[in-house]
Structure formats: structure tokens, C-alpha cells
Design a protein around this motif. Structure first.
Motif, mmCIF file in Angstrom:
data_model
loop_
_atom_site.group_PDB
_atom_site.id
_atom_site.type_symbol
_atom_site.label_atom_id
_atom_site.label_comp_id
_atom_site.label_asym_id
_atom_site.label_seq_id
_atom_site.Cartn_x
_atom_site.Cartn_y
_atom_site.Cartn_z
ATOM 1 N N SER A 172 37.818 60.330 35.947
ATOM 2 C CA SER A 172 38.749 59.433 36.641
ATOM 3 C C SER A 172 39.168 58.307 35.700
ATOM 4 C CB SER A 172 38.091 58.835 37.881
ATOM 5 O OG SER A 172 37.631 59.845 38.730
ATOM 6 N N LEU A 173 38.199 57.792 34.959
ATOM 7 C CA LEU A 173 38.484 56.689 34.039
ATOM 8 C C LEU A 173 39.403 57.146 32.903
ATOM 9 C CD1 LEU A 173 37.963 53.772 33.054
ATOM 10 C CD2 LEU A 173 36.000 54.656 31.771
ATOM 11 N N VAL A 174 39.048 58.251 32.272
ATOM 12 C CA VAL A 174 39.851 58.758 31.151
ATOM 13 C C VAL A 174 41.277 59.048 31.622
ATOM 14 C CG1 VAL A 174 40.124 60.688 29.526
ATOM 15 C CG2 VAL A 174 37.878 59.639 29.854
ATOM 16 N N SER A 175 41.375 59.578 32.804
ATOM 17 C CA SER A 175 42.683 59.891 33.373
ATOM 18 C C SER A 175 43.513 58.626 33.605
ATOM 19 C CB SER A 175 42.440 60.653 34.668
ATOM 20 O OG SER A 175 43.632 60.878 35.318
ATOM 21 N N LYS A 176 42.850 57.549 34.035
ATOM 22 C CA LYS A 176 43.549 56.271 34.249
ATOM 23 C C LYS A 176 43.994 55.628 32.939
ATOM 24 C CE LYS A 176 43.437 55.137 38.682
ATOM 25 N NZ LYS A 176 44.678 55.049 39.426
ATOM 26 N N SER A 276 31.090 51.906 37.162
ATOM 27 C CA SER A 276 32.247 52.527 37.812
ATOM 28 C C SER A 276 32.206 52.236 39.309
ATOM 29 C CB SER A 276 32.215 54.031 37.577
ATOM 30 O OG SER A 276 31.035 54.586 38.135
ATOM 31 N N LYS A 277 33.236 52.646 40.012
ATOM 32 C CA LYS A 277 33.325 52.577 41.479
ATOM 33 C C LYS A 277 33.080 51.163 42.016
ATOM 34 C CE LYS A 277 31.812 57.404 41.448
ATOM 35 N NZ LYS A 277 30.946 58.449 41.970
ATOM 36 N N ALA A 278 33.677 50.162 41.355
ATOM 37 C CA ALA A 278 33.476 48.751 41.725
ATOM 38 C C ALA A 278 33.876 48.477 43.174
ATOM 39 C CB ALA A 278 34.275 47.857 40.778
ATOM 40 N N ASP A 279 34.687 49.353 43.748
ATOM 41 C CA ASP A 279 35.069 49.178 45.169
ATOM 42 C C ASP A 279 33.917 49.496 46.114
ATOM 43 O OD1 ASP A 279 35.858 52.365 46.013
ATOM 44 O OD2 ASP A 279 35.950 51.853 43.895
ATOM 45 N N MET A 280 32.837 50.052 45.558
ATOM 46 C CA MET A 280 31.728 50.478 46.433
ATOM 47 C C MET A 280 30.448 49.665 46.265
ATOM 48 S SD MET A 280 32.104 54.612 46.193
ATOM 49 C CE MET A 280 31.077 54.990 47.615
ATOM 50 N N HIS A 281 30.462 48.639 45.381
ATOM 51 C CA HIS A 281 29.241 47.841 45.163
ATOM 52 C C HIS A 281 29.606 46.469 44.612
ATOM 53 C CE1 HIS A 281 29.540 48.297 40.788
ATOM 54 N NE2 HIS A 281 30.009 49.495 41.069
ATOM 55 N N ASP A 282 28.603 45.572 44.512
ATOM 56 C CA ASP A 282 28.869 44.205 44.037
ATOM 57 C C ASP A 282 28.214 43.897 42.700
ATOM 58 O OD1 ASP A 282 30.222 43.666 46.417
ATOM 59 O OD2 ASP A 282 28.309 43.294 47.442
ATOM 60 N N MET A 283 27.737 44.887 42.016
ATOM 61 C CA MET A 283 27.063 44.646 40.731
ATOM 62 C C MET A 283 28.105 44.200 39.702
ATOM 63 S SD MET A 283 23.759 45.705 40.888
ATOM 64 C CE MET A 283 23.275 46.547 39.395
ATOM 65 N N GLY A 294 41.909 49.875 40.869
ATOM 66 C CA GLY A 294 42.457 49.425 39.592
ATOM 67 C C GLY A 294 41.738 48.204 39.036
ATOM 68 N N GLU A 295 40.835 47.649 39.821
ATOM 69 C CA GLU A 295 40.066 46.478 39.381
ATOM 70 C C GLU A 295 39.360 46.744 38.043
ATOM 71 O OE1 GLU A 295 36.910 45.321 42.142
ATOM 72 O OE2 GLU A 295 35.880 44.221 40.550
ATOM 73 N N GLY A 296 39.461 45.760 37.125
ATOM 74 C CA GLY A 296 38.679 45.817 35.898
ATOM 75 C C GLY A 296 39.192 46.750 34.808
ATOM 76 N N LEU A 297 40.244 47.513 35.075
ATOM 77 C CA LEU A 297 40.680 48.488 34.072
ATOM 78 C C LEU A 297 41.315 47.823 32.848
ATOM 79 C CD1 LEU A 297 42.085 51.372 36.337
ATOM 80 C CD2 LEU A 297 40.016 51.427 34.936
ATOM 81 N N GLU A 298 42.180 46.838 33.097
ATOM 82 C CA GLU A 298 42.827 46.138 31.962
ATOM 83 C C GLU A 298 41.791 45.398 31.133
ATOM 84 O OE1 GLU A 298 45.821 46.349 30.555
ATOM 85 O OE2 GLU A 298 46.097 47.935 32.051
ATOM 86 N N LYS A 299 40.863 44.760 31.845
ATOM 87 C CA LYS A 299 39.788 44.021 31.172
ATOM 88 C C LYS A 299 38.960 44.978 30.292
ATOM 89 C CE LYS A 299 37.062 40.537 30.436
ATOM 90 N NZ LYS A 299 37.525 39.646 29.357
#
Ligand code: GTP
Ligand code: MG
Length: 309
Positions: A172-176, A276-283, A294-299
Motif C-alpha cells: 500500500s505504501l509503495v503504491s502510494k 503503518s495504519k496510523a488511522d487505526m492507532h495512536d502510536m 494520507g496522514e504522514g506520507l509527505e513527511k
């Protein structure tokens, strides 16, 4: 990666089966008409040439597997088996020589006065028997040709290898982040091959590699897919993006994932640990991204840029 041009692996010729090759050779031979001795000699020479030419084309198209970079050699070994490949090429060489021998003998017999019809019949029989003996090798080499087309070719720009446990979201990441679109699915071991995409990082380009997921276990227990991933980390990575799924929705505990991370770090390459999957946890004690929001991808791209340049 040295001077080796991996493109050669994508240009292997189609290999005929024994029957196809014999049909081609005898078909060409039958176009040499007439019954004189000279014609008969011509016929045999033609059959020999067609066969030699095809077998030589196949043999010569293969690079030296001994002198190529370890990454490619091992990848080919995992994929098609190097000793089998060498054996098959040697069998072609044997067949090529045998056919030449049989043809030369036939020509000598015709010149020596033996009936051309008899010599042609006998020689054709021997040639067919030799070529049929290498039918398995010919078929295998044609498979090799197809499989080799999937072997990635790396350019002379930095390589980022994305690795981690199965199902954590590597593809998913490589694809994004890049031009390549590997399959994404909700079960482990979806990715079986190595996928290479181009990633634009500010004004520069790099290659980003999606690898099959790996479990935390000894190398001797690893399957083909995991060994492909390890090869990438070991030989071609300038930087490793190690993906951890803290949500454990991948089906594997964080503990196991960290144990694999420890092993990867022992390979002494720069490792970027990301969630990964930042939408599913708060770490958030490591860079976190979500392919869903899309959170965190540009960073993440900025961080990768800083690591490799
Ligand atoms: N909620 C959520 N799900 C995600 C995210 N990224 C990936 N997934 C899901 O996680 C599952 C695995 O994704 P992949 O990208 O195929 O994972 P992978 O690491 O390449 O898996 P393997 O190739 O099997 O090792 C899929 O069902 C994805 O939809 C994300 O950011 N958020
Ligand atoms: Mg995948």
C-alpha cells in the motif's frame, strides 16, 4: 551493482520444444529438393545448421552466471535454480555437438558411396533421438525465459527497500509513493515478487522496492519469498523502510515484528522504522503514516530524502 546490465535477462530468446525444432529443421531440409548426392549432402547440412543455429542462439543469450553480481545470481538461483540452469545449458551444448557429429558422419557416408536415401533416413532418426533427449531442458529453458522477464533491473540511483512482516501495508505504501502498483490484499504473503517503482523526492528520483513479507525465523526455515526480500535488503538497499503495524490488524504481534526489526538492523544498513495504519492507532513515537487517510506520507518522503541524500 557493477558493470552488469540486467536487461540481458529480459532479452532471452524463445526456446522451441524438441518437436518444434525438429519440424523446423526437417522442414527446411525438405526444401532442398532433388535426389543427387550433392542435394542429399545439402539437406543434411541444412538440418544441422538449423539446429545448431537455434541451440547456439539460446546458449549465447545467457550471461555468465558466475561473474554476475551476487544479488542477481542468488535471485536467479531462488527463482529457477542455478545448477538446473547450468545443467540445461550444458545439455544443449552436448546436443549441438552430437547433431554436428551425426550430420558430418552422414555426409561422409554419402561421399563414400552409401545410398543417400538410407543415410538421410538414418541420420534424421539419430538427430531426432538426440533432440528429443533434451526436450525437458528445452521446455525448462523456455520457462526460464518467461520468469527472467520478472527479474527487476536497477538503475544507478538510490534504492529504498520497504520491508516488514506480512500484511503490514508495505505494498500500500509503495503504491502510494511511487509509479509501481503491486497487489494489495487483506491476507499475508500477497506480494511474492520484488516490485520496483520510481519515487520522486523533491528534485531527485530514487527507486523504491516492495518486498514480500517476512516472518521472524532463521534463514534456513525461510521460504522463497522471504529469501527474495532478504536479498534486496542485503545487496541493493541504500536505505530500508521497516514497516511496523502497531494495530496488529496484520495478524502478527508487535513483539514479533520488533524481533524481525532487530534482525534486519544487524545487516548494518540505514533503517527507518515507521508505523503503518496510523488511522487505526495512536502510536507516534516513530514516524506514522496512513495509506487510508494520507496522514504522514509527505513527511515520510522528507525523512527518506534526508536519509539517502
Ligand atoms: N486501515 C488501514 N488499512 C491499511 C492501511 N494500509 C494497508 N492497509 C490494509 O492492510 C492490508 C495489507 O496491505 P498490503 O499493502 O497488501 O500489505 P503488505 O505488507 O504488502 O502485505 P504482504 O504483501 O502480504 O506482505 C490490506 O487489507 C490493506 O487494505 C492503512 O493505512 N490503514
Ligand atoms: Mg505486499
Amino acid at each position: 551493482m557493477g558493470e552488469f546490465d540486467a536487461e540481458i535477462l529480459h532479452k532471452l530468446p524463445t526456446v522451441l520444444t524438441a518437436e518444434e525444432l525438429l519440424n523446423k529443421a526437417f522442414g527446411r531440409g525438405s526444401k532442398v529438393s532433388g535426389r543427387s548426392r550433392e542435394k542429399a549432402i545439402n539437406k543434411l547440412a541444412t538440418v544441422g545448421n538449423v539446429i545448431s543455429s537455434h541451440l547456439n542462439t539460446v546458449m549465447k543469450a545467457h550471461p555468465s552466471y558466475t561473474s554476475m553480481p551476487e544479488f542477481y545470481r542468488e535471485l536467479i538461483d531462488i527463482t529457477v535454480g542455478l545448477s538446473r540452469l547450468r545443467k540445461s545449458l550444458a545439455a544443449l551444448k552436448w546436443a549441438e555437438r552430437m547433431v554436428q557429429k551425426v550430420v558430418t558422419k552422414g555426409i561422409r557416408q554419402i561421399k563414400g558411396g552409401k545410398s543417400p536415401d538410407t543415410v538421410i533416413r538414418e541420420t534424421y532418426g539419430r538427430v531426432a533421438s538426440i533432440i528429443r533427449q533434451i526436450d525437458d531442458e528445452l521446455r525448462y529453458l523456455n520457462e526460464v525465459k518467461k520468469v527472467m522477464r520478472k527479474i527487476p533491473v536497477f538503475l544507478n540511483i538510490p534504492v529504498i527497500v520497504v520491508a516488514g512482516y506480512p500484511n503490514v501495508g508495505k505494498s500500500s505504501l509503495v503504491s502510494k509513493l511511487s509509479s509501481v502498483k503491486p497487489e494489495v490484499a487483506s491476507y499475508p504473503f500477497t506480494t511474492k515478487e520484488i516490485y520496483v517503482g520510481i519515487i520522486q523526492l523533491k528534485d531527485r528520483r530514487a527507486q523504491i522496492v516492495d518486498t514480500p513479507g517476512m516472518l521472524d525465523r532463521p534463514l534456513s526455515k525461510r521460504n522463497e519469498m522471504e529469501r527474495r526480500a532478504i536479498l534486496c535488503i542485503k545487496h541493493i538497499a541504500d536505505c530500508i523502510v521497516f514497516v511496523i503495524d502497531p494495530s496488529e490488524s496484520c495478524g502478527y504481534s508487535v513483539e514479533k515484528q520488533f524481533s524481525l526489526l532487530k534482525e534486519v538492523k544487524e545487516l548494518k544498513k540505514p533503517v527507518l522504522e515507521v508505523y503503518s495504519k496510523a488511522d487505526m492507532h495512536d502510536m507516534r513515537d516513530r514516524p506514522a503514516f496512513s495509506c487510508k487517510t494520507g496522514e504522514g506520507l509527505e513527511k515520510l518522503k522528507e525523512i527518506i530524502f534526508d536519509v539517502i541524500y
